[in-house]
Design an enzyme around this catalytic site. Structure first.
Site, mmCIF file in Angstrom:
data_model
loop_
_atom_site.group_PDB
_atom_site.id
_atom_site.type_symbol
_atom_site.label_atom_id
_atom_site.label_comp_id
_atom_site.label_asym_id
_atom_site.label_seq_id
_atom_site.Cartn_x
_atom_site.Cartn_y
_atom_site.Cartn_z
ATOM 1 N N ASP A 1 20.456 33.451 35.117
ATOM 2 C CA ASP A 1 20.719 32.025 35.310
ATOM 3 C C ASP A 1 20.201 31.624 36.690
ATOM 4 O OD1 ASP A 1 21.748 29.460 34.969
ATOM 5 O OD2 ASP A 1 23.711 30.018 35.765
ATOM 6 N N MET A 2 19.371 30.598 36.733
ATOM 7 C CA MET A 2 18.832 30.148 38.019
ATOM 8 C C MET A 2 19.958 29.578 38.885
ATOM 9 S SD MET A 2 15.660 30.856 37.750
ATOM 10 C CE MET A 2 14.803 29.971 39.040
ATOM 11 N N ASP B 1 17.280 26.894 32.260
ATOM 12 C CA ASP B 1 17.355 27.857 33.369
ATOM 13 C C ASP B 1 18.201 29.079 33.063
ATOM 14 O OD1 ASP B 1 20.001 26.867 33.545
ATOM 15 O OD2 ASP B 1 20.018 27.256 35.687
ATOM 16 N N GLU B 2 18.463 29.328 31.795
ATOM 17 C CA GLU B 2 19.456 30.357 31.480
ATOM 18 C C GLU B 2 19.147 31.038 30.155
ATOM 19 O OE1 GLU B 2 23.300 28.531 31.195
ATOM 20 O OE2 GLU B 2 24.160 30.301 30.271
HETATM 21 P P1 TTP Z 1 23.602 25.158 35.623
HETATM 22 O O1 TTP Z 1 22.990 26.499 35.434
HETATM 23 O O2 TTP Z 1 24.926 24.904 35.000
HETATM 24 O O3 TTP Z 1 23.776 24.842 37.173
HETATM 25 P P2 TTP Z 1 22.818 25.164 38.387
HETATM 26 O O4 TTP Z 1 21.666 26.035 37.991
HETATM 27 O O5 TTP Z 1 22.424 23.898 39.050
HETATM 28 O O6 TTP Z 1 23.770 25.942 39.374
HETATM 29 P P3 TTP Z 1 24.354 27.426 39.242
HETATM 30 O O7 TTP Z 1 23.833 28.169 40.424
HETATM 31 O O8 TTP Z 1 25.828 27.264 39.269
HETATM 32 O O9 TTP Z 1 23.857 28.015 37.944
HETATM 33 O O10 TTP Z 1 22.608 24.047 35.092
HETATM 34 C C1 TTP Z 1 21.196 24.169 35.203
HETATM 35 C C2 TTP Z 1 20.593 22.801 35.459
HETATM 36 O O11 TTP Z 1 20.939 21.915 34.416
HETATM 37 C C3 TTP Z 1 21.070 22.144 36.731
HETATM 38 O O12 TTP Z 1 20.326 22.552 37.870
HETATM 39 C C4 TTP Z 1 20.930 20.698 36.427
HETATM 40 C C5 TTP Z 1 21.121 20.597 34.920
HETATM 41 N N1 TTP Z 1 22.459 20.087 34.591
HETATM 42 C C6 TTP Z 1 22.615 18.725 34.406
HETATM 43 O O13 TTP Z 1 21.662 17.957 34.504
HETATM 44 N N2 TTP Z 1 23.866 18.244 34.138
HETATM 45 C C7 TTP Z 1 24.960 19.061 34.037
HETATM 46 O O14 TTP Z 1 26.090 18.573 33.808
HETATM 47 C C8 TTP Z 1 24.784 20.467 34.235
HETATM 48 C C9 TTP Z 1 25.966 21.408 34.166
HETATM 49 C C10 TTP Z 1 23.519 20.931 34.510
HETATM 50 MG MG MG Z 2 21.942 27.776 36.807
#
Ligand code: TTP
Ligand code: MG
Length: 388
Positions: free
Chosen positions: A9-10, A104-105
């Protein structure tokens, strides 16, 4: 045979990409989403901004209140999609047993890849290194014996984390005192139900007498298995959710068709965004209308795969116009069904149709920009070709 699953996961994905491209942002709280002063939400923020309490899906107004010195940056989906494509390619080098959960996951089942590429830990570290080299930002990786353990492992040491959960016994020890929401299947609503019967931690769930779990139906047994670290879900390319839908209820019932079309743009934009984020397409678009007398209809159109705002909007408007009865409408919604990972040939509307819908859509998008801020609505073209 014991499985070897990797979850990657990014870290603060959208924010990290913006920091990569603009060094001035580094070291500052960075918040991605709509800009302060407009209605809308935070997509994500970097780890510095998280210290102020800012998080995804929070209103931008609230984020600004918590973190007035934050740098607010509009999102740029094209860049994130490009980074995502690189990530997906890197992962695909090691196995075809991959489940991309979002841009991203993703999960990988590398049980059969270890002979070729070395053990799962080595593969996970290699992926982390390659992502950093080729995308220029960090990710967290977790290795586990099942999906839930791998996901837990990738979250455990974020950001730039690496963690391994070898077996169910170790996993149980790690999660036993954590909130029950850590378990797969315990989403927000389920957590509320569990909290209401006095279950807050995994331990509470494991110790709960059977009668107390009766109200949870079949889900209780599944949750108990997850709490014991048993998770046999395969890493699969199949799309899990059956549909993605958004609906809106109006403050006042209306039969103003132009108003309803405007509402459809907003809904199409939200549904399109969710499809884009999950990197999936839909074959069917369903329009739901609930009238002032609470009677409702649903009408669907199935074509080749779509996910752009423009195409979803166009199909929804056709359904609205084709079923127009002048009756006042209380609620309208769009659902994307028949979800698929594979994109088929794009639908093509005639030039005449396209010109007419383009003009209306562009005007409506402009109006919505005025009302909600520039970042909330993007046409398909804007998502795929340029920054809004
Ligand atoms: P996530 O992997 O949930 O969050 P993240 O990568 O920003 O942070 P983390 O280090 O905790 O993993 O989500 C990936 C991307 O998806 C995030 O960068 C932006 C987008 N996103 C939204 O646009 N709205 C949302 O409610 C969420 C949860 C994510
Ligand atoms: Mg992420």
């Amino acid at each position: 045979m014991k499985r070897k699953i990797i979850h990657m996961d990014m870290d603060a994905f959208f924010a990290a990409i913006e920091e990569r491209d603009n060094p001035e942002l580094r070291g500052k709280p960075v918040i991605i989403g709509t800009l302060p002063g407009s209605r809308g939400v935070v997509s994500t923020c970097n780890y510095i901004a998280r210290k102020y309490g800012v998080h995804s899906a929070m209103s931008t107004t609230e984020a600004y209140r918590l973190c007035p010195n934050g740098v607010f940056v509009p999102s740029n989906m094209k860049k994130y999609k490009e980074a995502s494509d690189i990530i997906h390619k890197i992962m695909s080098k090691y196995t075809d047993q991959i489940e991309f959960v979002a841009l991203d996951e993703g999960y990988m089942d590398v049980t059969g890849s270890e002979l070729l590429f070395g053990n799962a830990e080595k593969i996970a570290k290699e992926i982390q290194g390659r992502v950093f080299e080729q995308v220029g930002t960090t990710c967290s990786v977790g290795v586990g014996y099942c999906k839930m353990a791998a996901k837990f492992a990738s979250e455990e040491k974020k950001p730039n984390g690496f963690f391994v959960v070898e077996d169910a016994e170790k996993f149980q020890k790690l999660i036993i005192d954590r909130p029950v929401g850590i378990l797969y299947g315990a989403g927000k609503k389920m957590q509320e139900k569990l909290n209401a019967i006095g279950i807050f931690t995994v331990k509470d769930l494991l110790n709960a007498p059977e009668y107390r779990l009766k109200g949870l139906g079949n889900m209780a047994q599944e949750l108990l298995l997850y709490a014991k670290g048993v998770d046999n879900r395969p890493v699969s390319k199949e799309v899990k959710s059956k549909s993605i839908g958004k609906e809106t209820t109006f403050q006042k019932d209306t039969n103003d068709i132009e108003f309803l079309k405007n509402a459809l743009i907003r809904l199409a934009s939200e549904v399109s965004y969710q499809l884009e984020m999950a990197d999936i397409w839909c074959k069917t678009v369903t329009l739901k209308i609930k009238y002032h007398d609470m009677k409702s209809i649903t009408r669907a159109s199935t074509r080749k795969t779509v996910r752009s705002v423009r195409d979803i909007y166009k199909i929804a408007v056709d359904l609205l116009v084709g079923n127009w009865s002048q009756k006042k409408v209380r609620l309208i919604g769009i659902t994307a069904n028949n979800l698929t990972k594979e994109e088929c040939e794009q639908i093509s509307f005639s030039n005449e149709e396209r010109r007419e819908s383009d003009k209306k859509l562009d005007k409506a998008v402009q109006d919505l920009h005025k009302k909600y801020g520039k970042n909330i609505i993007k046409t398909a073209k804007e998502i795929s070709t340029k920054k809004v």
